[in-house]
Motif scaffolding. Sequence first.
Motif, PDB file in Angstrom:
ATOM      1  N   GLY A 126     -10.088  -5.389   1.676  1.00 25.62           N
ATOM      2  CA  GLY A 126      -9.568  -4.346   2.556  1.00 25.62           C
ATOM      3  C   GLY A 126     -10.620  -3.818   3.517  1.00 25.62           C
ATOM      4  N   LYS A 127     -11.819  -3.608   3.019  1.00 17.54           N
ATOM      5  CA  LYS A 127     -12.900  -3.123   3.877  1.00 17.54           C
ATOM      6  C   LYS A 127     -13.270  -4.170   4.918  1.00 17.54           C
ATOM      7  CE  LYS A 127     -17.553  -1.108   3.752  1.00 17.54           C
ATOM      8  NZ  LYS A 127     -18.683  -0.687   2.870  1.00 17.54           N
ATOM      9  N   SER A 128     -13.317  -5.427   4.527  1.00 16.99           N
ATOM     10  CA  SER A 128     -13.630  -6.498   5.468  1.00 16.99           C
ATOM     11  C   SER A 128     -12.589  -6.557   6.588  1.00 16.99           C
ATOM     12  CB  SER A 128     -13.700  -7.844   4.749  1.00 16.99           C
ATOM     13  OG  SER A 128     -14.822  -7.913   3.895  1.00 16.99           O
ATOM     14  N   ILE A 129     -11.314  -6.428   6.212  1.00 12.61           N
ATOM     15  CA  ILE A 129     -10.247  -6.439   7.212  1.00 12.61           C
ATOM     16  C   ILE A 129     -10.410  -5.268   8.175  1.00 12.61           C
ATOM     17  CG2 ILE A 129      -7.763  -6.164   7.563  1.00 12.61           C
ATOM     18  CD1 ILE A 129      -7.388  -7.570   4.819  1.00 12.61           C
ATOM     19  N   ALA A 130     -10.640  -4.081   7.622  1.00 12.59           N
ATOM     20  CA  ALA A 130     -10.764  -2.876   8.445  1.00 12.59           C
ATOM     21  C   ALA A 130     -11.937  -2.990   9.422  1.00 12.59           C
ATOM     22  CB  ALA A 130     -10.920  -1.653   7.559  1.00 12.59           C
ATOM     23  N   LEU A 131     -13.059  -3.455   8.946  1.00 18.91           N
ATOM     24  CA  LEU A 131     -14.247  -3.574   9.798  1.00 18.91           C
ATOM     25  C   LEU A 131     -14.032  -4.606  10.906  1.00 18.91           C
ATOM     26  CD1 LEU A 131     -17.104  -3.452   7.127  1.00 18.91           C
ATOM     27  CD2 LEU A 131     -16.609  -1.719   8.865  1.00 18.91           C
ATOM     28  N   GLN A 132     -13.439  -5.737  10.556  1.00 18.48           N
ATOM     29  CA  GLN A 132     -13.210  -6.781  11.548  1.00 18.48           C
ATOM     30  C   GLN A 132     -12.262  -6.304  12.645  1.00 18.48           C
ATOM     31  OE1 GLN A 132     -14.652  -9.650  12.002  1.00 18.48           O
ATOM     32  NE2 GLN A 132     -13.329 -10.311  13.693  1.00 18.48           N
ATOM     33  N   LEU A 133     -11.165  -5.669  12.243  1.00 22.93           N
ATOM     34  CA  LEU A 133     -10.185  -5.225  13.240  1.00 22.93           C
ATOM     35  C   LEU A 133     -10.740  -4.086  14.095  1.00 22.93           C
ATOM     36  CD1 LEU A 133      -6.829  -5.395  11.253  1.00 22.93           C
ATOM     37  CD2 LEU A 133      -7.838  -7.083  12.796  1.00 22.93           C
ATOM     38  N   GLN A 134     -11.495  -3.202  13.478  1.00 23.20           N
ATOM     39  CA  GLN A 134     -12.100  -2.128  14.263  1.00 23.20           C
ATOM     40  C   GLN A 134     -13.059  -2.707  15.308  1.00 23.20           C
ATOM     41  OE1 GLN A 134     -13.604   2.053  12.986  1.00 23.20           O
ATOM     42  NE2 GLN A 134     -15.360   0.712  12.746  1.00 23.20           N
ATOM     43  N   GLY A 135     -13.841  -3.697  14.890  1.00 27.36           N
ATOM     44  CA  GLY A 135     -14.765  -4.337  15.812  1.00 27.36           C
ATOM     45  C   GLY A 135     -14.071  -5.080  16.941  1.00 27.36           C
ATOM     46  N   SER A 136     -12.793  -5.420  16.730  1.00 28.55           N
ATOM     47  CA  SER A 136     -12.027  -6.135  17.750  1.00 28.55           C
ATOM     48  C   SER A 136     -11.191  -5.194  18.614  1.00 28.55           C
ATOM     49  CB  SER A 136     -11.111  -7.168  17.086  1.00 28.55           C
ATOM     50  OG  SER A 136     -11.897  -8.154  16.441  1.00 28.55           O
ATOM     51  N   GLY A 137     -11.389  -3.899  18.441  1.00 26.84           N
ATOM     52  CA  GLY A 137     -10.744  -2.949  19.332  1.00 26.84           C
ATOM     53  C   GLY A 137      -9.525  -2.233  18.797  1.00 26.84           C
ATOM     54  N   TYR A 138      -9.157  -2.468  17.555  1.00 24.14           N
ATOM     55  CA  TYR A 138      -8.042  -1.749  16.962  1.00 24.14           C
ATOM     56  C   TYR A 138      -8.502  -0.371  16.489  1.00 24.14           C
ATOM     57  CZ  TYR A 138      -5.577  -6.266  16.672  1.00 24.14           C
ATOM     58  OH  TYR A 138      -4.974  -7.461  16.955  1.00 24.14           O
ATOM     59  N   LYS A 139      -7.561   0.572  16.435  1.00 25.16           N
ATOM     60  CA  LYS A 139      -7.829   1.861  15.802  1.00 25.16           C
ATOM     61  C   LYS A 139      -7.414   1.733  14.348  1.00 25.16           C
ATOM     62  CE  LYS A 139      -8.681   6.187  15.024  1.00 25.16           C
ATOM     63  NZ  LYS A 139     -10.062   6.665  14.892  1.00 25.16           N
ATOM     64  N   VAL A 140      -8.390   1.800  13.447  1.00 22.64           N
ATOM     65  CA  VAL A 140      -8.153   1.475  12.043  1.00 22.64           C
ATOM     66  C   VAL A 140      -8.235   2.705  11.151  1.00 22.64           C
ATOM     67  CG1 VAL A 140      -8.967   0.127  10.061  1.00 22.64           C
ATOM     68  CG2 VAL A 140      -9.031  -0.866  12.350  1.00 22.64           C
ATOM     69  N   TYR A 141      -7.260   2.816  10.258  1.00 25.60           N
ATOM     70  CA  TYR A 141      -7.273   3.794   9.181  1.00 25.60           C
ATOM     71  C   TYR A 141      -7.239   3.031   7.856  1.00 25.60           C
ATOM     72  CZ  TYR A 141      -6.193   7.564  12.459  1.00 25.60           C
ATOM     73  OH  TYR A 141      -6.250   8.472  13.503  1.00 25.60           O
ATOM     74  N   GLY A 142      -8.203   3.319   7.007  1.00 19.19           N
ATOM     75  CA  GLY A 142      -8.187   2.769   5.663  1.00 19.19           C
ATOM     76  C   GLY A 142      -7.744   3.842   4.696  1.00 19.19           C
ATOM     77  N   THR A 143      -7.415   3.435   3.477  1.00 23.26           N
ATOM     78  CA  THR A 143      -7.034   4.423   2.465  1.00 23.26           C
ATOM     79  C   THR A 143      -7.875   4.241   1.213  1.00 23.26           C
ATOM     80  OG1 THR A 143      -5.357   3.182   1.201  1.00 23.26           O
ATOM     81  CG2 THR A 143      -4.654   4.203   3.285  1.00 23.26           C
ATOM     82  N   SER A 144      -8.013   5.349   0.508  1.00 25.57           N
ATOM     83  CA  SER A 144      -8.683   5.369  -0.793  1.00 25.57           C
ATOM     84  C   SER A 144      -8.121   6.541  -1.571  1.00 25.57           C
ATOM     85  CB  SER A 144     -10.198   5.528  -0.617  1.00 25.57           C
ATOM     86  OG  SER A 144     -10.821   5.779  -1.871  1.00 25.57           O
ATOM     87  N   ARG A 145      -8.065   6.409  -2.874  1.00 26.07           N
ATOM     88  CA  ARG A 145      -7.649   7.557  -3.678  1.00 26.07           C
ATOM     89  C   ARG A 145      -8.675   8.678  -3.600  1.00 26.07           C
ATOM     90  NH1 ARG A 145      -6.433   4.669  -9.317  1.00 26.07           N
ATOM     91  NH2 ARG A 145      -8.258   3.530  -8.578  1.00 26.07           N
ATOM     92  N   ASN A 146      -9.936   8.304  -3.345  1.00 27.58           N
ATOM     93  CA  ASN A 146     -11.010   9.301  -3.288  1.00 27.58           C
ATOM     94  C   ASN A 146     -11.902   9.042  -2.071  1.00 27.58           C
ATOM     95  OD1 ASN A 146     -10.581  10.636  -6.047  1.00 27.58           O
ATOM     96  ND2 ASN A 146     -10.838   8.489  -6.630  1.00 27.58           N
ATOM     97  N   PRO A 147     -11.404   9.331  -0.867  1.00 26.76           N
ATOM     98  CA  PRO A 147     -12.195   9.040   0.333  1.00 26.76           C
ATOM     99  C   PRO A 147     -13.497   9.824   0.409  1.00 26.76           C
ATOM    100  CG  PRO A 147     -10.266  10.369   0.873  1.00 26.76           C
ATOM    101  CD  PRO A 147     -10.102   9.921  -0.546  1.00 26.76           C
ATOM    102  N   GLN A 148     -13.585  10.950  -0.317  1.00 20.41           N
ATOM    103  CA  GLN A 148     -14.822  11.739  -0.315  1.00 20.41           C
ATOM    104  C   GLN A 148     -15.985  10.972  -0.922  1.00 20.41           C
ATOM    105  OE1 GLN A 148     -12.117  12.425  -2.077  1.00 20.41           O
ATOM    106  NE2 GLN A 148     -12.670  12.759  -4.230  1.00 20.41           N
ATOM    107  N   ASN A 149     -15.684   9.937  -1.664  1.00 20.99           N
ATOM    108  CA  ASN A 149     -16.748   9.117  -2.247  1.00 20.99           C
ATOM    109  C   ASN A 149     -17.371   8.149  -1.235  1.00 20.99           C
ATOM    110  OD1 ASN A 149     -16.212  10.342  -4.692  1.00 20.99           O
ATOM    111  ND2 ASN A 149     -14.994   8.655  -5.507  1.00 20.99           N
ATOM    112  N   TYR A 150     -16.807   8.120  -0.030  1.00 20.29           N
ATOM    113  CA  TYR A 150     -17.297   7.198   0.998  1.00 20.29           C
ATOM    114  C   TYR A 150     -17.566   7.970   2.295  1.00 20.29           C
ATOM    115  CZ  TYR A 150     -15.135   4.085  -2.391  1.00 20.29           C
ATOM    116  OH  TYR A 150     -14.777   3.461  -3.558  1.00 20.29           O
TER     117      TYR A 150
END
Length: 267
Positions: free
Chosen positions: A15-39
């Motif tokens: 999931g992180k790899s997908i998010a990083l790749q798409l963000q780098g290609s110009g998409y606006k990316v939102y990822g999810t986590s049960r505990n986003p404060q840990n990142y």
Amino acid sequence: MKKVVLVTGGSSGIGKSIALQLQGSGYKVYGTSRNPQNYPESPFDLIAMDVQDEDSIRQGISQIIQAESKIDVLINNAGVGITGPMEETPIDAVKNAMDTNFYGPLRVIQAVLPHMRERREGRIINITSIAGYMGLPYRGVYSASKGALEIATEAYRLECAHLNIHFSNVAPGDFATNIAAGRFHAPVTEGSDYAAGYSHTLKLIDDHVDDGNDPIEVAYKIEEILKEQSPGIHYKVGSFMQKFSIVLKKLLPEKTYERMLKKHYGL
């Protein structure tokens, strides 16, 4: 305007790899986590979402809609691993795996689809698994959960075609991620008839993950699919033999294929 992408389970691994790749290609990316404060240093927006919790899903989707007014792409990646003999795996553990790997994506789809239907446009990609194409020993529950998602996606695709909303599955093989750290292992009961086979299979699974390719390969495939005007139904990403195993299952007599799996797993 940038295409808005939601990637569930975006804090690590595929999931992180997908998010990083798409963000780098110009998409606006939102990822999810049960505990986003840990990142706190996540390079893309990470919102709180638990795919087992409908309120959490609604709140997360609402947050994105308020900020962006749309969600163009949903990538259902959140999932859990589970191993164990079918007979000895606690039913509560089976329910938890199905709740995350099957019901979870369905919940997120149901929350996102109304927004896509309103705009008559959208892409939904479900991350399944090559394991979902066959009942693998000591991974039967995981295989079943991913296989169920493969079939459900086919039905969604037919139902939503007239809405210009395209569904696809992407089935990865073994990739070098931290999935093993969060995998549920059914405990071996004393005197179990499955102890030897289970132990041997667990070692094989871990070896395959450790020797797996970089999950960026899955991200590249996702990006390719998003560029297709008429995306396909099923995509496989993995080693040649992992993908070829699906072809062999179609071509070989059932018992011959079963013997091949037994030999591979030392059963």
